[in-house]
Design a protein around this motif. Structure first.
Motif, mmCIF file in Angstrom:
data_model
loop_
_atom_site.group_PDB
_atom_site.id
_atom_site.type_symbol
_atom_site.label_atom_id
_atom_site.label_comp_id
_atom_site.label_asym_id
_atom_site.label_seq_id
_atom_site.Cartn_x
_atom_site.Cartn_y
_atom_site.Cartn_z
ATOM 1 N N ARG B 72 0.814 -1.205 0.000
ATOM 2 C CA ARG B 72 0.000 0.000 0.000
ATOM 3 C C ARG B 72 0.855 1.265 0.000
ATOM 4 N NH1 ARG B 72 -4.493 -0.846 4.376
ATOM 5 N NH2 ARG B 72 -3.875 -2.975 3.839
ATOM 6 N N GLY B 73 2.076 1.106 0.482
ATOM 7 C CA GLY B 73 2.958 2.264 0.482
ATOM 8 C C GLY B 73 3.409 2.663 1.876
ATOM 9 N N VAL B 74 3.967 3.842 1.991
ATOM 10 C CA VAL B 74 4.575 4.320 3.232
ATOM 11 C C VAL B 74 3.757 5.483 3.783
ATOM 12 C CG1 VAL B 74 6.675 5.248 4.252
ATOM 13 C CG2 VAL B 74 6.832 3.674 2.319
ATOM 14 N N VAL B 75 3.482 5.456 5.096
ATOM 15 C CA VAL B 75 2.757 6.553 5.722
ATOM 16 C C VAL B 75 3.430 6.956 7.031
ATOM 17 C CG1 VAL B 75 0.512 5.886 4.763
ATOM 18 C CG2 VAL B 75 1.243 4.973 6.979
ATOM 19 N N ILE B 76 3.255 8.215 7.402
ATOM 20 C CA ILE B 76 3.661 8.656 8.734
ATOM 21 C C ILE B 76 2.838 7.853 9.740
ATOM 22 C CG2 ILE B 76 3.854 10.615 10.288
ATOM 23 C CD1 ILE B 76 5.530 10.924 7.792
#
Lengths: 132, 132
Positions: B72-76
């Motif tokens: 899904r990707g990278v998030v804070i």
DNA sequence: TAACTGTTATACTTATAATACAACAGTTAT
DNA sequence: ATAACTGTTGTATTATAAGTATAACAGTTA
């Protein structure tokens, strides 16, 4: 002058040397005019190479913390210490900035942070010890 | 997220990336849950290699600043930030110490030093800007 | 004369940083 | 389904920095 090196540190040996000598000056353990060991003897004492000590001394000399008399040896600058120049302030702020940013991210208050800084300042300059 | 890299800096590129993302979090420009660019797009945008970005992300993930969902990707990190652990405090003090020592050697007072720290803290957290 | 001082030079090894190219497994939108 | 994307992993290569090893030079001092 007691030197404590951490061979597992990510900091280069010559950087650790520079840091410890500057802290020695800040604490008063190393006084103006006081001689430092020769590059060879210090290297031999702590089991590192002559060039590594020489690199640390060269950096300290360029900044003005120490003086080098060609054949007399190395001494803590007896006349003055490096000034608080604009270049230095820029360097210092650049070093502080990421430290402060991480502290903020972790939820540390300004008061906590200032208190840590004050604590370190006191640790280094504590006057209850005399070095003669 | 605007990234400013200094290719002449002595700091590795991946370290500059880590620092800027943490400062982004500290300033509020990067909010919990907010997505970060993929390793490939960010690398492409700033003209560096995928592995360099990946190294920065891996470090931030290990510390807990960001979360990585496999596809899904990278998030804070939307739930929490890293804690103020003893290990962290030790690291922070170790970084502050040589900076404080040099300031003392150059004759900077405790008040001046605290004021600089306060100034940087305010610069990062200044509330007169909104990031939406 | 011998032993020391900082300095300089060269060569070598090691570790880290960064890049290049490639592939895998899983997700998502077309 | 298929193409395009995600993080992840692998390997190889290059460049630079750190550290060591050995040696010599010029000047000082005991």
């Amino acid at each position: 002058m007691i030197i404590q090196l951490d061979m597992q540190s990510e900091l280069p040996i010559y950087t650790q040397l520079v840091n410890q000598i500057i802290e020695g000056i800040a604490s008063g353990r190393l006084k103006p005019g006081e001689p430092l060991p020769s590059v060879r003897s210090l290297a031999s004492d702590i089991g590192i190479n002559l060039h590594t000590v020489n690199k640390a001394y060269t950096l300290l000399k360029q900044e003005g913390f120490i003086l080098v008399h060609r054949q007399r040896g190395v001494v803590i600058n007896p006349d003055s210490m490096p000034e608080i120049t604009k270049a230095y302030m820029g360097k210092m702020r650049g070093e502080l900035r990421p430290i402060v940013a991480e502290a903020i991210s972790r939820g540390m208050s300004q008061e906590q942070l200032l208190q840590e800084m004050e604590q370190i300042y006191q640790e280094i300059t504590q006057t209850d010890k005399e070095y003669d």
